[in-house]
Scaffold this active site. Structure first.
Site, PDB file in Angstrom:
ATOM      1  N   SER A 111       1.039  -1.193  -0.084  1.00 28.77           N
ATOM      2  CA  SER A 111       0.024   0.364   0.255  1.00 28.77           C
ATOM      3  C   SER A 111       0.530   1.004   0.032  1.00 28.77           C
ATOM      4  O   SER A 111       0.546   2.514  -0.520  1.00 28.77           O
ATOM      5  CB  SER A 111      -1.226  -0.203   1.448  1.00 28.77           C
ATOM      6  OG  SER A 111      -2.169  -1.087   0.798  1.00 28.77           O
ATOM      7  N   ILE A 116     -27.311 -19.339  -2.296  1.00 32.03           N
ATOM      8  CA  ILE A 116     -28.990 -19.729  -3.401  1.00 32.03           C
ATOM      9  C   ILE A 116     -28.339 -20.883  -3.383  1.00 32.03           C
ATOM     10  O   ILE A 116     -29.461 -22.024  -3.885  1.00 32.03           O
ATOM     11  CB  ILE A 116     -29.305 -18.674  -4.543  1.00 32.03           C
ATOM     12  CG1 ILE A 116     -29.425 -17.671  -4.326  1.00 32.03           C
ATOM     13  CG2 ILE A 116     -30.377 -19.250  -5.849  1.00 32.03           C
ATOM     14  CD1 ILE A 116     -29.926 -16.296  -4.763  1.00 32.03           C
ATOM     15  N   GLY A 176     -27.018 -23.343  -2.371  1.00 33.57           N
ATOM     16  CA  GLY A 176     -27.178 -24.276  -1.244  1.00 33.57           C
ATOM     17  C   GLY A 176     -25.665 -24.650  -1.124  1.00 33.57           C
ATOM     18  O   GLY A 176     -25.501 -24.812  -1.840  1.00 33.57           O
ATOM     19  N   GLY A 177     -25.769 -26.124  -1.171  1.00 33.52           N
ATOM     20  CA  GLY A 177     -24.726 -27.366  -0.917  1.00 33.52           C
ATOM     21  C   GLY A 177     -24.363 -27.334  -2.191  1.00 33.52           C
ATOM     22  O   GLY A 177     -22.946 -27.407  -2.546  1.00 33.52           O
ATOM     23  N   GLU A 199      -3.736  -3.458  -7.398  1.00 33.32           N
ATOM     24  CA  GLU A 199      -4.491  -1.930  -7.725  1.00 33.32           C
ATOM     25  C   GLU A 199      -5.210  -1.461  -6.586  1.00 33.32           C
ATOM     26  O   GLU A 199      -5.709   0.049  -7.120  1.00 33.32           O
ATOM     27  CB  GLU A 199      -4.902  -2.136  -8.999  1.00 33.32           C
ATOM     28  CG  GLU A 199      -4.812  -3.061 -10.105  1.00 33.32           C
ATOM     29  CD  GLU A 199      -4.256  -2.973 -11.614  1.00 33.32           C
ATOM     30  OE1 GLU A 199      -4.713  -1.582 -11.863  1.00 33.32           O
ATOM     31  OE2 GLU A 199      -4.520  -3.776 -12.429  1.00 33.32           O
ATOM     32  N   THR A 247      -5.863  -1.448  -2.116  1.00 36.06           N
ATOM     33  CA  THR A 247      -6.856  -2.486  -1.402  1.00 36.06           C
ATOM     34  C   THR A 247      -7.883  -0.729  -1.029  1.00 36.06           C
ATOM     35  O   THR A 247      -8.347  -0.202  -1.386  1.00 36.06           O
ATOM     36  CB  THR A 247      -5.983  -2.362  -0.004  1.00 36.06           C
ATOM     37  OG1 THR A 247      -5.684  -1.365   0.640  1.00 36.06           O
ATOM     38  CG2 THR A 247      -4.801  -3.452   0.317  1.00 36.06           C
TER      39      THR A 247
HETATM   40  N1  CAA Z   1      -2.176  11.153 -10.754  1.00 31.83           N
HETATM   41  C1  CAA Z   1      -1.671  12.090 -10.289  1.00 31.83           C
HETATM   42  N2  CAA Z   1      -0.150  11.811  -9.353  1.00 31.83           N
HETATM   43  C2  CAA Z   1      -0.645  11.598  -8.749  1.00 31.83           C
HETATM   44  C3  CAA Z   1      -1.434  10.489  -7.966  1.00 31.83           C
HETATM   45  C4  CAA Z   1      -2.728  10.246  -8.679  1.00 31.83           C
HETATM   46  N3  CAA Z   1      -3.852   9.958  -9.105  1.00 31.83           N
HETATM   47  N4  CAA Z   1      -1.568  10.277  -7.029  1.00 31.83           N
HETATM   48  C5  CAA Z   1      -0.387  10.696  -6.087  1.00 31.83           C
HETATM   49  N5  CAA Z   1      -0.130  11.827  -6.990  1.00 31.83           N
HETATM   50  C6  CAA Z   1       1.042  12.817  -6.900  1.00 31.83           C
HETATM   51  C7  CAA Z   1       0.584  13.935  -5.932  1.00 31.83           C
HETATM   52  O1  CAA Z   1      -0.018  14.611  -6.975  1.00 31.83           O
HETATM   53  C8  CAA Z   1       2.152  13.798  -5.839  1.00 31.83           C
HETATM   54  O2  CAA Z   1       2.817  15.337  -6.102  1.00 31.83           O
HETATM   55  P1  CAA Z   1       3.967  16.155  -5.381  1.00 31.83           P
HETATM   56  O3  CAA Z   1       4.812  15.831  -5.069  1.00 31.83           O
HETATM   57  O4  CAA Z   1       4.315  16.929  -7.158  1.00 31.83           O
HETATM   58  O5  CAA Z   1       2.294  16.673  -5.422  1.00 31.83           O
HETATM   59  C9  CAA Z   1       2.660  12.461  -5.240  1.00 31.83           C
HETATM   60  O6  CAA Z   1       2.236  11.997  -6.368  1.00 31.83           O
HETATM   61  C10 CAA Z   1       2.986  11.526  -4.155  1.00 31.83           C
HETATM   62  O7  CAA Z   1       1.724  11.465  -3.948  1.00 31.83           O
HETATM   63  P2  CAA Z   1       1.349  11.232  -2.402  1.00 31.83           P
HETATM   64  O8  CAA Z   1       1.373  12.474  -1.711  1.00 31.83           O
HETATM   65  O9  CAA Z   1      -0.235  11.212  -2.258  1.00 31.83           O
HETATM   66  O10 CAA Z   1       1.429   9.488  -2.066  1.00 31.83           O
HETATM   67  P3  CAA Z   1       1.510   9.257  -0.295  1.00 31.83           P
HETATM   68  O11 CAA Z   1       3.329   8.210  -0.708  1.00 31.83           O
HETATM   69  O12 CAA Z   1       0.609   9.406  -0.324  1.00 31.83           O
HETATM   70  O13 CAA Z   1       0.959   7.583  -1.521  1.00 31.83           O
HETATM   71  C11 CAA Z   1      -0.940   5.864  -1.895  1.00 31.83           C
HETATM   72  C12 CAA Z   1      -0.626   7.397  -2.216  1.00 31.83           C
HETATM   73  C13 CAA Z   1      -2.960   6.145  -2.586  1.00 31.83           C
HETATM   74  C14 CAA Z   1      -1.283   5.586  -0.512  1.00 31.83           C
HETATM   75  C15 CAA Z   1      -0.638   5.507  -3.618  1.00 31.83           C
HETATM   76  O14 CAA Z   1       1.105   5.034  -2.556  1.00 31.83           O
HETATM   77  C16 CAA Z   1      -1.111   3.831  -3.541  1.00 31.83           C
HETATM   78  O15 CAA Z   1      -1.943   4.224  -4.840  1.00 31.83           O
HETATM   79  N6  CAA Z   1      -0.678   3.282  -2.645  1.00 31.83           N
HETATM   80  C17 CAA Z   1      -1.423   1.718  -3.289  1.00 31.83           C
HETATM   81  C18 CAA Z   1      -0.368   1.466  -3.866  1.00 31.83           C
HETATM   82  C19 CAA Z   1      -1.292   0.411  -4.917  1.00 31.83           C
HETATM   83  O16 CAA Z   1      -2.363   0.614  -5.504  1.00 31.83           O
HETATM   84  N7  CAA Z   1      -0.922  -0.880  -5.785  1.00 31.83           N
HETATM   85  C20 CAA Z   1      -0.829  -1.583  -6.465  1.00 31.83           C
HETATM   86  C21 CAA Z   1       0.301  -2.356  -7.045  1.00 31.83           C
HETATM   87  S1  CAA Z   1      -0.448  -2.794  -8.455  1.00 31.83           S
HETATM   88  C22 CAA Z   1      -1.247  -4.043  -9.043  1.00 31.83           C
HETATM   89  O17 CAA Z   1      -2.027  -4.439  -8.265  1.00 31.83           O
HETATM   90  C23 CAA Z   1      -1.079  -4.819 -10.762  1.00 31.83           C
HETATM   91  C24 CAA Z   1      -1.495  -5.372 -10.737  1.00 31.83           C
HETATM   92  O18 CAA Z   1      -0.377  -7.042 -10.777  1.00 31.83           O
HETATM   93  C25 CAA Z   1      -2.583  -6.176 -10.460  1.00 31.83           C
END
Ligand code: CAA
Length: 380
Positions: free
Chosen positions: A132, A337, A339-340, A363, A365
């Site tokens: 995350s 729905i 059942g077993g 993608e 949580t």
């Molecule tokens: N669009 C554009 N820019 C974005 C953005 C977005 N959606 N989200 C963040 N940013 C930018 C911010 O504006 C910021 O930029 P500045 O420093 O210039 O202001 C920078 O990115 C940092 O952003 P945050 O401060 O929001 O960063 P954070 O550390 O607080 O993290 C979070 C944010 C939302 C928790 C992020 O870490 C996140 O989405 N975590 C989940 C990760 C994830 O989804 N992993 C999935 C793995 S891939 C997968 O599952 C694929 C597969 O194979 C199925």
């Protein structure tokens, strides 16, 4: 909800529904059982333009809108959520990102083959200690004059064993935090890159998921996407689109569960009547239908926002959060729905419940989606 779709979008849905019914559905249970990757199906989907649905035609894609893309993922996922996932990752995380951030050379080299199904892509963000908290990745890309040397481990990589290219995120300068992360394209056969642990999963078992180990992997500068510090932003924007794909996958799985529950309820006789005649079952089916349609609306809303060119981070998070929560409820009720027999492998509903769970995890949580929505709400 058909009135929300254009004639062109309905035509896309007819085409993919026909393909999914004829080519994807027949082997789905067996592939799940054997954890068998659907290579042949992906090639056929590529020929139909569905490996690059929204990619421009000049880069080998179908040049369709995002709503059409959600229809493609939903229809495929109704018959096989594993194929839905593989196609979603290639479309939203790889093709979409290459088109948005790639140079002309990068598009020629990697986007065209990816959009036409000749290459498959994987998205390498997660690590053993960075799930995350994606910004805390430990994989490094150290500049060496000609390019970069990459070292680290990525895990839970969808398509990891079967792909041709990895879109990988690594820190180029740890002192800069999120501004010190780069995005790189690494071809599968690059020296120093090896496939690590293959995950044995509860659901989506015919999709492949493994770790990737990088030991002194040398890549040229031309393999970096956009500017050096753009990686985190690229990953986040890719995931915005990816989350619409996963929400569509959840809607597809839920629709399949609802359809199967309805059919079963009409056939199953207890107390002298089909169980569909009992209000207890009717109320379940009514709630399931309402939830599936509500999630689908949120998917269309997020996709439409993307099509109109605005930022859609919050809408994508809402669609994914609601749809993944919904698909758990709907698949559980569908199994109830039945059942077993629902608890056995004689009926596909148990696979749907197993496939559903991961939509709350990958993608981003459900907790991360709530964080994204709340942050946007409180910012205004
Ligand atoms: N669009 C554009 N820019 C974005 C953005 C977005 N959606 N989200 C963040 N940013 C930018 C911010 O504006 C910021 O930029 P500045 O420093 O210039 O202001 C920078 O990115 C940092 O952003 P945050 O401060 O929001 O960063 P954070 O550390 O607080 O993290 C979070 C944010 C939302 C928790 C992020 O870490 C996140 O989405 N975590 C989940 C990760 C994830 O989804 N992993 C999935 C793995 S891939 C997968 O599952 C694929 C597969 O194979 C199925």
């Amino acid at each position: 909800m058909d009135h929300l779709l254009t004639e062109d979008q309905k035509m896309v849905r007819r085409t993919i529904r026909e393909f999914a019914t004829e080519k994807v559905r027949p082997g789905a249970a067996e592939r799940d059982e054997k954890e068998e990757f659907p290579t042949e199906i992906l090639g056929q989907l590529g020929e139909l333009g569905f490996m690059g649905v929204t990619t421009s035609e000049r880069y080998g894609g179908a040049g369709l809108d995002m709503v059409s893309y959600t229809l493609v993922i939903e229809e495929i996922s109704q018959v096989d959520a594993s194929v839905g996932l593989i196609v979603s990752v290639n479309n939203s995380l790889i093709c979409n990102t290459l088109e948005k951030y790639g140079t002309e050379d990068q598009k020629q080299k990697w986007l065209i083959p990816s959009a036409t199904g000749k290459m498959l892509g994987a998205f390498c963000l997660s690590e053993p200690d960075a799930g995350s908290d994606a910004a805390s990745i430990q994989t490094v890309a150290e500049p060496d004059g000609k390019g970069y040397v990459i070292r680290g481990t990525k895990n839970f990589i969808t398509n990891g064993q079967h792909c041709d290219i990895y879109l990988l995120f690594a820190a180029t300068d740890r002192t800069k935090g999120v501004q010190g992360i780069g995005a790189f394209i690494i071809p599968r056969n690059t020296e120093g890159l090896r496939i690590g642990k293959k995950e044995r999963k509860m659901g989506i078992r015919s999709s492949d998921c493994c770790s990737i180990v990088l030991e002194d992997v040398h890549i040229p500068k031309e393999n970096r996407l956009a500017d050096e510090g753009m990686g985190f932003k690229i990953a986040m924007t890719a995931l915005d689109s990816g989350r619409i794909g996963i929400a569509s996958q959840a809607v597809g799985v839920a629709q399949a569960a609802l359809d199967q529950a309805k059919t079963y309820a009409k056939l199953r006789v207890q107390f002298g009547r089909p169980i569909a005649e009992f209000q207890a079952i009717q109320f379940k089916l009514a709630d399931m239908d309402m939830l599936v349609n509500a999630a689908r609306m949120l998917v269309y809303l997020a996709a439409t926002k993307k099509d109109r060119g605005g930022r859609f981070t919050t809408e994508a998070a809402m669609a994914k959060l609601f749809a993944s929560d919904m698909v758990i409820k709907v698949t559980q009720e569908a199994l109830q729905i039945h059942g077993g027999v629902g608890y056995t492998k004689d009926y596909p509903v148990e696979r749907l419940l197993r496939d559903a769970k991961v939509t709350e995890i990958y993608e981003g949580t459900s907790e991360i989606q709530r964080f994204v929505i709340a942050r946007s709400l409180l910012r205004d």
